[in-house]
Motif scaffolding. Structure first.
Motif, PDB file in Angstrom:
ATOM      1  N   ARG A  92      12.133   5.482 -13.569  1.00 29.50           N
ATOM      2  CA  ARG A  92      12.297   6.225 -12.323  1.00 29.50           C
ATOM      3  C   ARG A  92      13.254   7.378 -12.487  1.00 29.50           C
ATOM      4  O   ARG A  92      13.124   8.393 -11.850  1.00 29.50           O
ATOM      5  CB  ARG A  92      12.784   5.291 -11.220  1.00 29.50           C
ATOM      6  CG  ARG A  92      11.722   4.371 -10.705  1.00 29.50           C
ATOM      7  CD  ARG A  92      10.603   5.165 -10.064  1.00 29.50           C
ATOM      8  NE  ARG A  92       9.375   4.399 -10.034  1.00 29.50           N
ATOM      9  CZ  ARG A  92       8.187   4.947  -9.864  1.00 29.50           C
ATOM     10  NH1 ARG A  92       8.067   6.247  -9.720  1.00 29.50           N
ATOM     11  NH2 ARG A  92       7.110   4.205  -9.842  1.00 29.50           N
ATOM     12  N   GLY A  93      14.238   7.144 -13.344  1.00 26.36           N
ATOM     13  CA  GLY A  93      15.252   8.174 -13.492  1.00 26.36           C
ATOM     14  C   GLY A  93      14.796   9.371 -14.304  1.00 26.36           C
ATOM     15  O   GLY A  93      15.354  10.446 -14.210  1.00 26.36           O
ATOM     16  N   GLY A 127      10.216   0.041  -8.185  1.00 29.23           N
ATOM     17  CA  GLY A 127       9.404   1.248  -8.111  1.00 29.23           C
ATOM     18  C   GLY A 127       8.008   1.101  -8.673  1.00 29.23           C
ATOM     19  O   GLY A 127       7.345   2.090  -8.948  1.00 29.23           O
ATOM     20  N   ALA A 128       7.541  -0.140  -8.834  1.00 29.89           N
ATOM     21  CA  ALA A 128       6.184  -0.335  -9.352  1.00 29.89           C
ATOM     22  C   ALA A 128       5.162   0.117  -8.317  1.00 29.89           C
ATOM     23  O   ALA A 128       5.381  -0.030  -7.118  1.00 29.89           O
ATOM     24  CB  ALA A 128       5.964  -1.798  -9.695  1.00 29.89           C
ATOM     25  N   VAL A 151      -1.619  13.180  -4.664  1.00 27.75           N
ATOM     26  CA  VAL A 151      -0.234  13.450  -4.324  1.00 27.75           C
ATOM     27  C   VAL A 151       0.208  14.758  -4.958  1.00 27.75           C
ATOM     28  O   VAL A 151       0.106  14.933  -6.166  1.00 27.75           O
ATOM     29  CB  VAL A 151       0.674  12.312  -4.810  1.00 27.75           C
ATOM     30  CG1 VAL A 151       2.125  12.666  -4.598  1.00 27.75           C
ATOM     31  CG2 VAL A 151       0.319  11.034  -4.075  1.00 27.75           C
ATOM     32  N   PHE A 199       8.220  -4.164  -6.904  1.00 24.19           N
ATOM     33  CA  PHE A 199       8.118  -3.029  -5.989  1.00 24.19           C
ATOM     34  C   PHE A 199       9.465  -2.360  -5.793  1.00 24.19           C
ATOM     35  O   PHE A 199       9.563  -1.143  -5.683  1.00 24.19           O
ATOM     36  CB  PHE A 199       7.524  -3.464  -4.647  1.00 24.19           C
ATOM     37  CG  PHE A 199       6.035  -3.672  -4.698  1.00 24.19           C
ATOM     38  CD1 PHE A 199       5.203  -2.616  -5.026  1.00 24.19           C
ATOM     39  CD2 PHE A 199       5.470  -4.908  -4.461  1.00 24.19           C
ATOM     40  CE1 PHE A 199       3.828  -2.780  -5.104  1.00 24.19           C
ATOM     41  CE2 PHE A 199       4.094  -5.094  -4.532  1.00 24.19           C
ATOM     42  CZ  PHE A 199       3.272  -4.033  -4.859  1.00 24.19           C
ATOM     43  N   ALA A 200      10.526  -3.201  -5.758  1.00 22.28           N
ATOM     44  CA  ALA A 200      11.863  -2.637  -5.601  1.00 22.28           C
ATOM     45  C   ALA A 200      12.210  -1.736  -6.784  1.00 22.28           C
ATOM     46  O   ALA A 200      12.892  -0.737  -6.636  1.00 22.28           O
ATOM     47  CB  ALA A 200      12.886  -3.760  -5.465  1.00 22.28           C
TER      48      ALA A 200
END
Lengths: 221, 221
Positions: free
Chosen positions: B70-71, B96-97, B124, B93-94
């Motif tokens: 994510r970073g 970021g999946a 997107v 999910f937390a």
DNA sequence: ACCGAGCTGAAGAACAGCTGAAGACCGCCG
DNA sequence: CGGCGGTCTTCAGCTGTTCTTCAGCTCGGT
């Protein structure tokens, strides 16, 4: 209601799942890590709702962004903060925030608040405003700088469509489909009507319908 | 949509057929057995999608990798696990999946989910950032140091392609194929446009498009 | 210093878009 | 029914921009 949501949050661990949840709820989401180029992003993306973190890296915090937003968009604002101070809440509402969530939060809670705000927004006014131009589709009236424009049926439909999608580039194909209902590609047809429209619009102010060469047209103040 | 997929999975019996299936679907696949040098691999390979096994040998599990991802990348994450605990799902999910598959799985199911994620990603609007340059392909907007760059159609396509593959050396042949759709080798054509692009980019900052002599060009801050 | 790769200013070809004008179309009124 | 006014569409020429080609130059590596 499906909406365009702009998420401004520097912590990836918070932004990513939030965006995923919003997308899961059917919204279109744009993620940004800080307030850099905020105006450009807003102008280009035209969000219906902005989720702003209060604490952001760089010069501007969420309050500043909310204030900047007020000047250029009618989009709703949901503030996100780690601090639970009353003072912050007040500052947030003063900056024009529609609602407030405090970290740490459950994503479902945020989704619920987003839903509430959008439902509230649901009463979409039939008028669109771009700079000093007001287009009222219900009243079939276009006014610029206080003067009513005398537009033909095609010109009005074209202007209403363009203004309703202001800030977005609309291709000639798209316009032919949406305004005329044609599927043949006849760029000149669009050009002729844009030309006529411009002549009438530009009697009372600067250009609003801009050419995006090779792409189409954009309406911008 | 054809994508670059990174598969991190220690069991060969699972990884190999999965990779084969993904390749069969037209994707470009890189296989890795553990989370060692994960950051380096991601930076070098720039995957669009990472398939991460939750249980991995070595210090880091799939969640840690997802968080690390994510970073540094906007790549999508599909978690793979043998455990079917709700708790795991939430952790996923937390972290970021974007989605989750449970072992044992049918490869077709994974392919379907990969397809769904990529389709979603395709919709997107994504911005690419390199130093102080932001390229928003959807809004067709390139901003450097807060200033909007006035680019022609070809210049924008070229910049978007270069920025989208930042850190990678792109040959002139590759650029001609991807940006122009030509298959004749005309290095000067690329040089002329790179030159024009540089002139506009370097008005607001240092060089971003670097020449890799004999190889091509790289975009780097 | 030499050579090949790369850079860039200039020219003109190709292209997209603009606009005035002519004709087709349509509804309205006498 | 026929003429009239307004609107829409088509056409053609024009303009300005952008792309491509070319030629001469610079730069970097050996």
């Amino acid at each position: 209601m499906v909406a365009r949501v702009l998420v401004v949050e520097d912590e990836d661990a918070i932004r990513a799942p939030l965006a995923a949840a919003l997308r899961g709820a059917g919204h279109e989401v744009r993620e940004v890590a800080d307030g850099a180029d905020f105006e450009e992003v807003v102008d280009a993306y035209r969000p219906d709702l902005a989720l702003l973190d209060v604490q952001l890296p760089g010069g501007r915090d969420g309050f500043a962004l909310a204030t900047a937003l007020r000047g250029r968009s009618d989009c709703a604002v949901l503030m996100v903060t780690a601090r639970d101070a009353v003072d912050d809440r007040l500052r947030g509402f003063a900056a024009g925030a529609d609602d407030y969530v405090v970290k740490p939060f459950a994503t479902v809670e945020v989704l619920a608040r987003v839903g509430a705000i959008l439902r509230r927004l649901g009463r979409v006014p039939s008028t669109v405003q771009v700079g000093d131009l007001v287009v009222d589709e219900d009243a079939r009236l276009a006014v610029r700088a206080g003067r009513v424009l005398e537009l033909t049926a095609t010109e009005f439909k074209l202007l209403a469509y363009l203004a309703g999608h202001r800030g977005r580039i609309l291709s000639k194909t798209q316009l032919l489909t949406q305004v005329w209902g044609y599927d043949e590609y006849d760029p000149n047809l669009v050009e002729v009507h844009v030309s006529a429209l411009r002549r009438k619009l530009e009697q009372h102010g600067p250009r609003l319908i801009h050419t995006a060469r090779g792409l189409g047209y954009v309406v911008r103040p």
